[in-house]
Write a protein that holds these residues in place. Structure first.
Motif, PDB file in Angstrom:
ATOM      1  N   GLY A   9       3.109  -1.469  20.287  1.00  0.00           N
ATOM      2  CA  GLY A   9       3.097  -2.853  19.829  1.00  0.00           C
ATOM      3  C   GLY A   9       2.020  -3.061  18.793  1.00  0.00           C
ATOM      4  O   GLY A   9       1.242  -2.153  18.487  1.00  0.00           O
ATOM      5  N   SER A  10       1.998  -4.287  18.266  1.00  0.00           N
ATOM      6  CA  SER A  10       1.015  -4.580  17.227  1.00  0.00           C
ATOM      7  C   SER A  10       0.742  -6.071  17.152  1.00  0.00           C
ATOM      8  O   SER A  10       1.515  -6.899  17.648  1.00  0.00           O
ATOM      9  N   PHE A  11      -0.356  -6.383  16.489  1.00  0.00           N
ATOM     10  CA  PHE A  11      -0.719  -7.762  16.203  1.00  0.00           C
ATOM     11  C   PHE A  11      -1.458  -7.774  14.882  1.00  0.00           C
ATOM     12  O   PHE A  11      -2.319  -6.927  14.625  1.00  0.00           O
ATOM     13  N   ARG A  12      -1.129  -8.724  14.050  1.00  0.00           N
ATOM     14  CA  ARG A  12      -1.821  -8.868  12.770  1.00  0.00           C
ATOM     15  C   ARG A  12      -2.286 -10.306  12.624  1.00  0.00           C
ATOM     16  O   ARG A  12      -1.597 -11.230  13.032  1.00  0.00           O
ATOM     17  N   CYS A  13      -3.442 -10.446  12.055  1.00  0.00           N
ATOM     18  CA  CYS A  13      -4.098 -11.747  12.030  1.00  0.00           C
ATOM     19  C   CYS A  13      -4.786 -11.967  10.690  1.00  0.00           C
ATOM     20  O   CYS A  13      -5.481 -11.074  10.197  1.00  0.00           O
ATOM     21  N   GLN A  14      -4.611 -13.132  10.153  1.00  0.00           N
ATOM     22  CA  GLN A  14      -5.356 -13.470   8.952  1.00  0.00           C
ATOM     23  C   GLN A  14      -6.830 -13.602   9.334  1.00  0.00           C
ATOM     24  O   GLN A  14      -7.162 -13.996  10.453  1.00  0.00           O
ATOM     25  N   GLY A  15      -7.697 -13.239   8.412  1.00  0.00           N
ATOM     26  CA  GLY A  15      -9.127 -13.339   8.673  1.00  0.00           C
ATOM     27  C   GLY A  15      -9.894 -13.644   7.406  1.00  0.00           C
ATOM     28  O   GLY A  15      -9.418 -13.393   6.294  1.00  0.00           O
ATOM     29  N   ALA A  16     -11.066 -14.187   7.595  1.00  0.00           N
ATOM     30  CA  ALA A  16     -11.933 -14.523   6.471  1.00  0.00           C
ATOM     31  C   ALA A  16     -12.172 -13.295   5.598  1.00  0.00           C
ATOM     32  O   ALA A  16     -12.356 -12.197   6.095  1.00  0.00           O
ATOM     33  N   ILE A  17     -12.171 -13.514   4.314  1.00  0.00           N
ATOM     34  CA  ILE A  17     -12.345 -12.444   3.333  1.00  0.00           C
ATOM     35  C   ILE A  17     -13.832 -12.268   3.042  1.00  0.00           C
ATOM     36  O   ILE A  17     -14.588 -13.247   2.986  1.00  0.00           O
ATOM     37  N   ASP A  18     -14.240 -11.035   2.854  1.00  0.00           N
ATOM     38  CA  ASP A  18     -15.627 -10.717   2.539  1.00  0.00           C
ATOM     39  C   ASP A  18     -16.056 -11.525   1.304  1.00  0.00           C
ATOM     40  O   ASP A  18     -15.429 -11.442   0.244  1.00  0.00           O
ATOM     41  N   PRO A  19     -17.123 -12.319   1.424  1.00  0.00           N
ATOM     42  CA  PRO A  19     -17.573 -13.124   0.278  1.00  0.00           C
ATOM     43  C   PRO A  19     -17.876 -12.293  -0.966  1.00  0.00           C
ATOM     44  O   PRO A  19     -17.670 -12.763  -2.085  1.00  0.00           O
ATOM     45  N   THR A  70      -3.281 -20.859  -5.888  1.00  0.00           N
ATOM     46  CA  THR A  70      -2.620 -20.353  -4.678  1.00  0.00           C
ATOM     47  C   THR A  70      -3.528 -19.395  -3.919  1.00  0.00           C
ATOM     48  O   THR A  70      -3.649 -19.476  -2.696  1.00  0.00           O
ATOM     49  N   ARG A  71      -4.163 -18.500  -4.634  1.00  0.00           N
ATOM     50  CA  ARG A  71      -5.052 -17.529  -3.991  1.00  0.00           C
ATOM     51  C   ARG A  71      -6.259 -18.241  -3.372  1.00  0.00           C
ATOM     52  O   ARG A  71      -6.658 -17.932  -2.250  1.00  0.00           O
ATOM     53  N   ARG A  72      -6.832 -19.188  -4.070  1.00  0.00           N
ATOM     54  CA  ARG A  72      -7.983 -19.930  -3.523  1.00  0.00           C
ATOM     55  C   ARG A  72      -7.588 -20.707  -2.267  1.00  0.00           C
ATOM     56  O   ARG A  72      -8.373 -20.782  -1.313  1.00  0.00           O
ATOM     57  N   LYS A  73      -6.381 -21.234  -2.232  1.00  0.00           N
ATOM     58  CA  LYS A  73      -5.892 -21.939  -1.043  1.00  0.00           C
ATOM     59  C   LYS A  73      -5.792 -20.960   0.134  1.00  0.00           C
ATOM     60  O   LYS A  73      -6.205 -21.273   1.252  1.00  0.00           O
ATOM     61  N   ARG A  74      -5.255 -19.770  -0.129  1.00  0.00           N
ATOM     62  CA  ARG A  74      -5.133 -18.754   0.924  1.00  0.00           C
ATOM     63  C   ARG A  74      -6.506 -18.327   1.409  1.00  0.00           C
ATOM     64  O   ARG A  74      -6.724 -18.139   2.602  1.00  0.00           O
ATOM     65  N   TRP A  75      -7.466 -18.183   0.502  1.00  0.00           N
ATOM     66  CA  TRP A  75      -8.826 -17.827   0.904  1.00  0.00           C
ATOM     67  C   TRP A  75      -9.400 -18.878   1.848  1.00  0.00           C
ATOM     68  O   TRP A  75     -10.039 -18.543   2.846  1.00  0.00           O
ATOM     69  N   ALA A  76      -9.191 -20.137   1.521  1.00  0.00           N
ATOM     70  CA  ALA A  76      -9.712 -21.221   2.366  1.00  0.00           C
ATOM     71  C   ALA A  76      -9.045 -21.195   3.739  1.00  0.00           C
ATOM     72  O   ALA A  76      -9.711 -21.389   4.764  1.00  0.00           O
ATOM     73  N   GLN A  77      -7.754 -20.941   3.773  1.00  0.00           N
ATOM     74  CA  GLN A  77      -7.050 -20.847   5.053  1.00  0.00           C
ATOM     75  C   GLN A  77      -7.534 -19.634   5.847  1.00  0.00           C
ATOM     76  O   GLN A  77      -7.741 -19.716   7.056  1.00  0.00           O
ATOM     77  N   ALA A  78      -7.716 -18.513   5.178  1.00  0.00           N
ATOM     78  CA  ALA A  78      -8.163 -17.295   5.844  1.00  0.00           C
ATOM     79  C   ALA A  78      -9.535 -17.491   6.492  1.00  0.00           C
ATOM     80  O   ALA A  78      -9.809 -16.935   7.558  1.00  0.00           O
ATOM     81  N   LEU A 108      -6.471  -9.285   7.990  1.00  0.00           N
ATOM     82  CA  LEU A 108      -6.326  -9.181   6.539  1.00  0.00           C
ATOM     83  C   LEU A 108      -6.436 -10.560   5.931  1.00  0.00           C
ATOM     84  O   LEU A 108      -6.227 -11.558   6.616  1.00  0.00           O
ATOM     85  N   GLY A 109      -6.756 -10.606   4.656  1.00  0.00           N
ATOM     86  CA  GLY A 109      -6.879 -11.884   3.966  1.00  0.00           C
ATOM     87  C   GLY A 109      -5.539 -12.523   3.664  1.00  0.00           C
ATOM     88  O   GLY A 109      -5.440 -13.735   3.522  1.00  0.00           O
ATOM     89  N   ALA A 110      -4.497 -11.717   3.576  1.00  0.00           N
ATOM     90  CA  ALA A 110      -3.151 -12.228   3.294  1.00  0.00           C
ATOM     91  C   ALA A 110      -2.569 -12.896   4.540  1.00  0.00           C
ATOM     92  O   ALA A 110      -3.119 -12.780   5.643  1.00  0.00           O
ATOM     93  N   TYR A 111      -1.453 -13.550   4.359  1.00  0.00           N
ATOM     94  CA  TYR A 111      -0.777 -14.170   5.502  1.00  0.00           C
ATOM     95  C   TYR A 111      -0.201 -13.081   6.404  1.00  0.00           C
ATOM     96  O   TYR A 111       0.341 -12.086   5.919  1.00  0.00           O
TER      97      TYR A 111
END
Length: 167
Positions: free
Chosen positions: A107-117, A137-145, A79-82
């Protein structure tokens, strides 16, 4: 034991995690994207992956997940979120509620991932007052994702799966 890693991926993030998980699954485990799962196939254990769309599994995965029954499941998603956000927590609950009768989520695992351009482009066109309009804030998260999933994420996914399968 017949096992599979099954995933739905739009930008390649979830596929990357699926391929990493395959390396620690039992010998003979098959890797499928959702459309390639043989009709009527039954599995004793599945690592099931999707990408998050509006707080739940993307439509393709959502429809497939309902067909899984009486199966040991390890859920993973990108997901794009943290991954430690409230949104990720709510998404995990929504995803795990999709499985059919008799499934045991181990069990489970969740991972941040790049957002669809294309999605980012759409959001940049939204008016400032819109809840999904990009701010600093959102643009920073996008860059991290955009940096995920990385090798640390893939190692963590494998460790989570191993722990879940041993438990």
């Amino acid at each position: 034991m017949k096992c599979a890693v099954i995933y739905s991926s739009k930008t390649g993030n979830t596929k990357k995690v699926a391929e990493a998980l395959l390396a620690v699954m039992p010998d003979g485990t098959e890797l499928y994207d959702v459309p390639s799962v043989p009709e009527g196939a039954e599995f004793e254990c599945v690592a099931m992956g999707c990408w998050i769309d509006k707080g739940t599994a993307n439509k393709e995965a959502l429809e497939f997940m309902k067909t899984l029954c009486n199966t040991k499941i390890f859920t993973f998603f990108t997901l794009g979120a943290y991954p430690d956000s409230d949104h990720a927590d709510h998404s995990l609950a929504a995803v795990n509620a999709l499985y059919g009768e008799g499934c045991d989520v181990v069990g489970s695992f969740r991972c941040q991932g790049a957002i669809d351009p294309k999605l980012m482009e759409w959001m940049t066109q939204l008016p400032e007052e819109h809840p999904h309009a990009p701010d600093a804030t959102r643009r920073k998260r996008w860059a991290q994702a955009a940096q995920h999933p990385d090798e640390a994420d893939l190692s963590a996914a494998k460790a989570a799966l191993i722990q879940a399968m041993e438990g």
